[in-house]
Design a protein around this motif. Structure first.
Motif, PDB file in Angstrom:
ATOM      1  N   LEU A 743       0.009  16.626  13.209  1.00 21.89           N
ATOM      2  CA  LEU A 743       0.102  15.546  12.210  1.00 21.89           C
ATOM      3  C   LEU A 743      -1.056  14.573  12.348  1.00 21.89           C
ATOM      4  O   LEU A 743      -1.605  14.102  11.334  1.00 21.89           O
ATOM      5  CB  LEU A 743       1.437  14.814  12.368  1.00 21.89           C
ATOM      6  N   GLN A 744      -1.411  14.267  13.575  1.00 20.88           N
ATOM      7  CA  GLN A 744      -2.537  13.347  13.803  1.00 20.88           C
ATOM      8  C   GLN A 744      -3.833  13.953  13.268  1.00 20.88           C
ATOM      9  O   GLN A 744      -4.633  13.273  12.621  1.00 20.88           O
ATOM     10  CB  GLN A 744      -2.667  13.046  15.302  1.00 20.88           C
ATOM     11  N   THR A 745      -4.028  15.255  13.543  1.00 18.30           N
ATOM     12  CA  THR A 745      -5.233  15.935  13.052  1.00 18.30           C
ATOM     13  C   THR A 745      -5.251  15.944  11.532  1.00 18.30           C
ATOM     14  O   THR A 745      -6.297  15.698  10.896  1.00 18.30           O
ATOM     15  CB  THR A 745      -5.280  17.378  13.594  1.00 18.30           C
ATOM     16  N   GLU A 746      -4.093  16.205  10.941  1.00 17.34           N
ATOM     17  CA  GLU A 746      -3.992  16.221   9.478  1.00 17.34           C
ATOM     18  C   GLU A 746      -4.321  14.845   8.897  1.00 17.34           C
ATOM     19  O   GLU A 746      -5.028  14.727   7.883  1.00 17.34           O
ATOM     20  CB  GLU A 746      -2.577  16.650   9.075  1.00 17.34           C
ATOM     21  N   ALA A 747      -3.801  13.806   9.548  1.00 18.78           N
ATOM     22  CA  ALA A 747      -4.077  12.442   9.073  1.00 18.78           C
ATOM     23  C   ALA A 747      -5.572  12.131   9.171  1.00 18.78           C
ATOM     24  O   ALA A 747      -6.158  11.517   8.267  1.00 18.78           O
ATOM     25  CB  ALA A 747      -3.272  11.441   9.893  1.00 18.78           C
ATOM     26  N   LEU A 748      -6.182  12.555  10.268  1.00 20.39           N
ATOM     27  CA  LEU A 748      -7.619  12.302  10.438  1.00 20.39           C
ATOM     28  C   LEU A 748      -8.438  13.105   9.430  1.00 20.39           C
ATOM     29  O   LEU A 748      -9.433  12.601   8.878  1.00 20.39           O
ATOM     30  CB  LEU A 748      -8.035  12.656  11.869  1.00 20.39           C
ATOM     31  N   GLU A 749      -8.045  14.387   9.170  1.00 14.20           N
ATOM     32  CA  GLU A 749      -8.772  15.198   8.189  1.00 14.20           C
ATOM     33  C   GLU A 749      -8.615  14.621   6.791  1.00 14.20           C
ATOM     34  O   GLU A 749      -9.574  14.594   6.005  1.00 14.20           O
ATOM     35  CB  GLU A 749      -8.240  16.639   8.225  1.00 14.20           C
ATOM     36  N   SER A 750      -7.403  14.160   6.475  1.00 13.11           N
ATOM     37  CA  SER A 750      -7.171  13.529   5.176  1.00 13.11           C
ATOM     38  C   SER A 750      -8.048  12.290   5.020  1.00 13.11           C
ATOM     39  O   SER A 750      -8.650  12.060   3.974  1.00 13.11           O
ATOM     40  CB  SER A 750      -5.696  13.155   5.028  1.00 13.11           C
ATOM     41  N   GLN A 751      -8.116  11.530   6.102  1.00 12.15           N
ATOM     42  CA  GLN A 751      -8.965  10.341   6.080  1.00 12.15           C
ATOM     43  C   GLN A 751     -10.435  10.736   5.916  1.00 12.15           C
ATOM     44  O   GLN A 751     -11.173  10.103   5.156  1.00 12.15           O
ATOM     45  CB  GLN A 751      -8.768   9.545   7.386  1.00 12.15           C
ATOM     46  N   HIS A 752     -10.815  11.808   6.622  1.00 12.15           N
ATOM     47  CA  HIS A 752     -12.198  12.260   6.529  1.00 12.15           C
ATOM     48  C   HIS A 752     -12.518  12.729   5.103  1.00 12.15           C
ATOM     49  O   HIS A 752     -13.588  12.414   4.548  1.00 12.15           O
ATOM     50  CB  HIS A 752     -12.432  13.407   7.521  1.00 12.15           C
ATOM     51  N   HIS A 753     -11.589  13.507   4.476  1.00  9.46           N
ATOM     52  CA  HIS A 753     -11.778  13.966   3.114  1.00  9.46           C
ATOM     53  C   HIS A 753     -11.873  12.791   2.152  1.00  9.46           C
ATOM     54  O   HIS A 753     -12.724  12.771   1.240  1.00  9.46           O
ATOM     55  CB  HIS A 753     -10.612  14.883   2.725  1.00  9.46           C
ATOM     56  N   GLN A 754     -11.023  11.813   2.348  1.00  7.09           N
ATOM     57  CA  GLN A 754     -11.042  10.622   1.503  1.00  7.09           C
ATOM     58  C   GLN A 754     -12.354   9.874   1.670  1.00  7.09           C
ATOM     59  O   GLN A 754     -12.918   9.362   0.689  1.00  7.09           O
ATOM     60  CB  GLN A 754      -9.853   9.720   1.862  1.00  7.09           C
ATOM     61  N   GLU A 755     -12.842   9.812   2.891  1.00  5.94           N
ATOM     62  CA  GLU A 755     -14.112   9.131   3.127  1.00  5.94           C
ATOM     63  C   GLU A 755     -15.257   9.860   2.432  1.00  5.94           C
ATOM     64  O   GLU A 755     -16.184   9.218   1.902  1.00  5.94           O
ATOM     65  CB  GLU A 755     -14.373   9.051   4.642  1.00  5.94           C
ATOM     66  N   ILE A 756     -15.205  11.234   2.443  1.00 11.38           N
ATOM     67  CA  ILE A 756     -16.245  12.006   1.766  1.00 11.38           C
ATOM     68  C   ILE A 756     -16.209  11.730   0.261  1.00 11.38           C
ATOM     69  O   ILE A 756     -17.259  11.537  -0.388  1.00 11.38           O
ATOM     70  CB  ILE A 756     -16.069  13.512   2.053  1.00 11.38           C
ATOM     71  N   GLN A 757     -15.008  11.711  -0.321  1.00 13.05           N
ATOM     72  CA  GLN A 757     -14.884  11.417  -1.747  1.00 13.05           C
ATOM     73  C   GLN A 757     -15.412  10.017  -2.069  1.00 13.05           C
ATOM     74  O   GLN A 757     -16.114   9.816  -3.064  1.00 13.05           O
ATOM     75  CB  GLN A 757     -13.422  11.539  -2.185  1.00 13.05           C
ATOM     76  N   GLU A 758     -15.048   9.076  -1.232  1.00 15.29           N
ATOM     77  CA  GLU A 758     -15.535   7.718  -1.432  1.00 15.29           C
ATOM     78  C   GLU A 758     -17.061   7.684  -1.333  1.00 15.29           C
ATOM     79  O   GLU A 758     -17.737   6.964  -2.078  1.00 15.29           O
ATOM     80  CB  GLU A 758     -14.920   6.777  -0.388  1.00 15.29           C
TER      81      GLU A 758
END
Length: 830
Positions: A743-758
């Motif tokens: 779950l932690q990895t998923e949260a970090l990847e989601s954050q990373h994906h969101q950062e890329i989109q931003e």
């Protein structure tokens, strides 16, 4: 015989030659001569006089030629002076007395009538320093054994030691020679002059002041020494009528007090404790006692000091010594009516008579007695109840807030802040109540409540709060904090009392809780008052209607509580308070709406505290804050170092004890109350930490099972089915750890994906800005070309006309008017 006569003549010539002082370079030879003569004294008494004359010369200032001589000759001079102490072995009273006179002369240096040519006397303190360097004081203490049966010589030795003991260096040397115990054993010797006790006590005082007090007390703690102290004290108490005798008696009592503080001292076995307790109470409790036959105390200042010292002894005896000694002391305190004697002073101030204590003295004794009562009352609860002490204290407190005229002197330590008022009396009376209610004894608390203590204490609280509005005072703050503690203790285990307090006292708590946070840094006691008020507030939370009515006022104080969470010493307590308050749903709403600096939310602050606590505990995490060890996700570095120790079932293991030693359990409880979903103001890093917090109980259960498995394998071999069950159980927390890590990895990847989109959106905005900027620049270049190049202007004109023509409608209507696009007479290129 002729040889001895010649030697005596030569000795007279030596004495005559050095009558104005001995040069430093000759001192060692003079001491050698003294030692030779000392050997002859045993056989020839004729050598006593020249020995005394030579010793007398040592009392004169030494002579030096150069300024550096004092340092150059320091070693031989210190050894020579030390030899004076060894000469005490000479079996001659004259020699011994002369040695003592010589040592005393070091401190009263007189210059000779005539100075030696080419020499000058050494500095005034030179001999004193050399005596310290040579260890003269230690030798002189040991010589007391030689003069044990000669009173005159003993007094001279004590006089010399009295001078020597003014130095810390000498006192340490004397302590090494067991000076305290040696002197104490001689205290009760026969001495019509009284100098023996006086000089010995003076030296003991110097030893206590200049060396280790604990070591001196240990030396005085033998049965012989305590018995000697007791005998001398009783003698001075019964037969000492002079002002000087009373002062000496009090000095010895102070020394005895220091000895009584040592649990190993046989004060009780020697009967000294019983005597002191009886003395402390015999004027208040008229009980005939053979120990006090013929004793009369006056109202002099020395007897006033004696009374205070005796009260102080009771306070020392009521401290926490070893259990066996404590029980014996308690029996003595109970049998000798200490409780009634102390309660004698729990009454309004009386007007002194002609032969009585002065008003200031009586007030000081009264406050001292009540202060001691706070120590004695919890130990003698049965006596406290039988003497109706609670009634006396409540009546006394009623007088304290009453309008009766009273002008406190406020002169003593206990009277601080009580000048012209009754605050000192109120302060110490409340301390007594605080000490007894802290026992949580049902009989004591019921006795207080039956007499209306809750209502009366609330009235006193209101009185003190009104006084405190005029001026912040440490004593008033202490009084209010004590009252709040007493109320909390009285109401803690009784619903009816809680309800009684809630309806009468809840409104009084609000001003304390809404206190200006700046006051907490003044050091007067606002911190203690605040948390005492919060402690009382816990009593109200059981009554939802009352709690809800004050919650709107209480929410104003939440910002202060959250600010204080960052202070390590207050964090644990405040978290406990917040967890308790969150039982009310409205509290969680107020906490969720709180915002701190930079719009920080409560949830973000709590998660930050969790991360900091794990950092302090040494919990293993990777650089992103994820679980690094799925088998032991929340184990601290200290827990990892502990070996498996099989323990009984009723003893908590390391995993259980760890819960109370840090704030993670309280943070988990508080976040449970707030809910783990939809928490505002959290970053991806916070969600990573929150995933661990959410599974705190599961991980803690896994730790306990891990300990159980380890203990079983230390002592037993489980059967196959049990071993399989243990294996399955131990895999559960490990699987949860892997799930949380995923779950932690998923949260970090989601954050990373969101950062890329931003980031892509940001780049798109940047490109649009650059394109717009290029178009503006190109337009400006075209404009400049038209204004500076005629051909470019003509070309632009043709393009303009072509564009206009292209914009016209192709189908022409009849009678249509065609408008020209030229402006006639135009002479500008703009």
């Amino acid at each position: 015989s002729n040889l001895e006569e010649e030697q005596l003549k030569v000795l007279k010539k030596v004495v005559k030659h050095f009558e104005n002082g001995i040069p430093l370079k000759d001192l060692a030879q003079i001491i050698d001569i003294l030692n030779l003569c000392a050997e002859k004294v045993n056989e020839q008494e004729a050598f006593i006089e020249p020995v005394c004359e030579l010793i007398k010369l040592c009392g004169l200032p030494f002579q030096k030629k150069k300024l550096s001589d004092e340092v150059s000759y320091s070693v031989p001079v210190s050894k020579s002076i030390a030899q004076l102490g060894y000469l005490m072995r000479v079996p001659s009273s004259q020699v011994r007395i002369q040695i003592c006179k010589c040592i005393i002369s070091f401190y009263k240096m007189e210059l000779p009538r005539k100075l030696l040519s080419g020499y000058q006397p050494t500095s005034a303190n030179y001999k004193i320093q050399m005596a310290e360097l040579g260890g003269l004081a230690e030798t002189l203490v040991l010589s007391l054994a030689l003069v044990e049966n000669q009173l005159t010589e003993k007094l001279w030795v004590l006089k010399a030691l009295q001078h020597l003991s003014s130095s810390g260096v000498n006192c340490r040397l004397m302590m090494k020679a067991q000076a305290a115990s040696r002197l104490c054993l001689y205290l009760n010797g026969v001495d019509p002059s009284g100098q023996l006790v006086f000089r010995s006590s003076e030296i003991l005082w110097n030893l206590l002041e200049n060396t280790s007090k604990e070591e001196i007390v240990n030396q005085l703690s033998s049965l012989e020494c305590v018995h000697a102290l007791k005998e001398v004290f009783v003698d001075l108490l019964i037969h000492g009528f002079r002002h000087y005798d009373r002062q000496l008696r009090n000095d010895l009592l102070v020394i005895a007090t220091l000895v009584a503080e040592n649990p190993a001292a046989p004060m009780t076995e020697s009967g000294f404790t019983t005597l002191l307790i009886v003395l402390a109470t015999f004027t208040e409790v008229k009980v005939p006692n053979p120990l006090l036959k013929g004793l009369k105390l006056t109202f002099s200042y020395e007897d006033f000091e004696l009374k205070k010292l005796l009260f102080n002894i009771i306070g020392i005896l009521s401290k926490d010594p070893p259990v066996s000694l404590c029980l014996l002391n308690l029996q003595l305190l109970s049998e000798n009516d200490v409780m009634p004697a102390l309660l004698y002073y729990v009454k309004p101030h009386r007007t002194p008579g002609f032969h009585d204590w002065s008003a200031a003295q009586y007030e000081e004794l009264q406050l001292h007695a009540i202060a001691i009562l706070a120590s004695v009352a919890p130990l003698l609860v049965d006596k406290y109840l039988s003497c109706q002490a609670s009634t006396l204290l409540l009546v006394f407190l009623e007088w304290c807030v009453g309008q009766d005229p009273f002008f406190g002197q406020g002169n003593s330590f206990h009277g601080t802040g009580g000048r012209g008022n009754k605050l000192a009396q109120m302060r110490y009376s409340l301390r007594v109540l605080r000490s007894v209610v802290s026992l949580y004894d049902d009989n004591v608390n019921l006795n207080l409540c039956d007499q209306g203590a809750i209502s009366q204490l609330l009235d006193i609280l209101k009185y003190a709060a009104n006084k405190s509005k005029e001026k912040d005072d440490a004593i008033l703050l202490e009084i209010q904090a004590d009252i709040l503690f007493i109320l909390s203790a009285l109401c803690e285990n009784d619903v009816h009392r809680k309800e009684l307090f809630s309806y009468e006292g809840v409104d009084m708590l609000i001003p304390f809780i809404q206190m200006d946070p700046k006051k907490l840094y003044r050091g007067l006691g606002h911190n203690r008052l605040l948390f005492s008020a919060l402690d009382c507030l816990w009593l109200v939370k059981y009554f939802s209607s009352i709690f809800s009515s004050i919650l709107e006022q209480l929410k104003l104080f939440f910002p202060f509580l959250f600010t204080k969470l960052k202070q390590k010493n207050l964090c644990n307590l405040i978290l406990g308070i917040l967890v308790e308050f969150c039982d009310n749903p409205k509290t969680t709403f107020h906490i969720n709406t709180w915002r701190g600096e930079k719009d920080q939310t409560a949830a973000n602050l709590l998660i930050q505290l969790w991360r900091q606590e794990e950092l302090d505990l040494g919990v293993k995490r990777d650089r992103y804050g994820r679980i690094a060890d799925v088998k032991r996700p929340i184990v601290s570095s200290f827990q990892k170092q502990q070996e498996v120790i099989p323990m009984p079932a009723n003893c908590p293991s390391f995993a259980i004890m760890e819960i109370s030693e840090n704030i993670r359990a309280k943070l988990y409880s508080l976040l449970c109350k707030l809910g783990f979903e939809n928490l505002p103001g959290l970053s991806a890093k916070d969600f990573v930490t929150l995933a661990i917090i959410r599974r705190y109980i599961d991980f803690k259960v896994g730790e306990v099972w891990s300990e159980v498995c380890a203990e079983l394998k230390e002592e037993f071999r489980p059967i196959a089915s049990d071993e399989e069950a243990l294996k399955v159980i131990s895999e559960v927390p490990e699987n949860i750890g892997r799930m949380v890590a995923a779950l932690q990895t998923e949260a970090l990847e989601s954050q990373h994906h969101q950062e890329i989109q931003e980031e892509e959106k940001t780049y798109t905005r940047i490109q649009a800005v650059h394109k717009q900027r290029e178009m503006v620049n190109k337009s400006w270049e075209n404009f400049l070309a038209r204004t500076s190049n005629y051909e470019a202007l003509k070309k632009a004109k043709r393009l303009q006309e072509k564009s206009i023509e292209a914009s016209r409608s192709k189908s022409k209507t009849q009678n249509e008017a065609v408008l020209s696009t030229d402006i006639k007479g135009l002479n500008t290129t703009v």
